[in-house]
Design a protein around this motif. Structure first.
Motif, PDB file in Angstrom:
ATOM      1  N   ARG A 139       0.844  -1.187   0.000  1.00 30.91           N
ATOM      2  CA  ARG A 139       0.000   0.000   0.000  1.00 30.91           C
ATOM      3  C   ARG A 139       0.881   1.238   0.000  1.00 30.91           C
ATOM      4  NH1 ARG A 139      -5.273   1.171   0.842  1.00 30.91           N
ATOM      5  NH2 ARG A 139      -5.763  -0.905   1.652  1.00 30.91           N
ATOM      6  N   CYS A 140       0.528   2.182  -0.850  1.00 34.25           N
ATOM      7  CA  CYS A 140       1.198   3.479  -0.937  1.00 34.25           C
ATOM      8  C   CYS A 140       0.162   4.575  -0.720  1.00 34.25           C
ATOM      9  CB  CYS A 140       1.819   3.682  -2.319  1.00 34.25           C
ATOM     10  SG  CYS A 140       3.110   2.537  -2.767  1.00 34.25           S
ATOM     11  N   TYR A 141       0.632   5.712  -0.291  1.00 40.31           N
ATOM     12  CA  TYR A 141      -0.210   6.892  -0.136  1.00 40.31           C
ATOM     13  C   TYR A 141       0.411   8.024  -0.933  1.00 40.31           C
ATOM     14  CZ  TYR A 141      -2.394   4.377   3.693  1.00 40.31           C
ATOM     15  OH  TYR A 141      -3.056   3.436   4.432  1.00 40.31           O
ATOM     16  N   LEU A 142      -0.440   8.909  -1.430  1.00 38.89           N
ATOM     17  CA  LEU A 142       0.020  10.036  -2.236  1.00 38.89           C
ATOM     18  C   LEU A 142      -0.755  11.272  -1.850  1.00 38.89           C
ATOM     19  CD1 LEU A 142       1.595  11.146  -4.760  1.00 38.89           C
ATOM     20  CD2 LEU A 142      -0.443  10.549  -6.070  1.00 38.89           C
ATOM     21  N   LEU A 143      -0.046  12.316  -1.461  1.00 38.42           N
ATOM     22  CA  LEU A 143      -0.646  13.623  -1.242  1.00 38.42           C
ATOM     23  C   LEU A 143      -0.521  14.406  -2.540  1.00 38.42           C
ATOM     24  CD1 LEU A 143       0.961  14.370   2.208  1.00 38.42           C
ATOM     25  CD2 LEU A 143      -1.486  14.123   1.774  1.00 38.42           C
ATOM     26  N   ALA A 144      -1.631  15.013  -2.981  1.00 42.73           N
ATOM     27  CA  ALA A 144      -1.596  15.714  -4.265  1.00 42.73           C
ATOM     28  C   ALA A 144      -2.559  16.886  -4.267  1.00 42.73           C
ATOM     29  CB  ALA A 144      -1.964  14.756  -5.395  1.00 42.73           C
TER      30      ALA A 144
END
Length: 103
Positions: free
Chosen positions: A58-63
């Protein structure tokens, strides 16, 4: 991971004590030091992002919200799962949110 510039989301890493990768973030005042000997290898390009996003972890991305369409073109809209949204900015993850998990 963080898309583009680190400014808007830098407090997240300060307060959580976590580190992040910067997607296409080797620009502005970060570019010069990023090539220095011993500099942390935190800058990734689109190809590396796609590979990480499609991996089994699992990865998370702030955008920024303005980057959503671009990210959808990279990994497909079905592969961007919204964890949270605030002021038009997003926290995405690469796997669906488990049922019963509260946002």
């Amino acid at each position: 991971m963080e898309a583009n510039s680190y400014y808007a989301f830098s407090s997240v890493f300060f307060y959580t004590g976590r580190t992040a990768l910067l997607l296409n973030g080797r620009n502005n005042n970060l570019e010069y030091g990023s090539y220095a000997p011993g500099a942390p290898n935190v800058f990734i390009d689109d190809a590396k992002f796609v590979a990480l996003w499609q991996a089994h972890s699992r990865c998370y991305l702030l955008a920024y919200g303005s980057e959503k369409t671009y990210l959808e073109r990279l990994v497909g809209p079905a592969n961007l799962h919204v964890v949270a949204e605030n002021a038009g900015n997003y926290l995405f993850t690469n796997f669906p949110i488990p049922a019963g998990w509260e946002k």
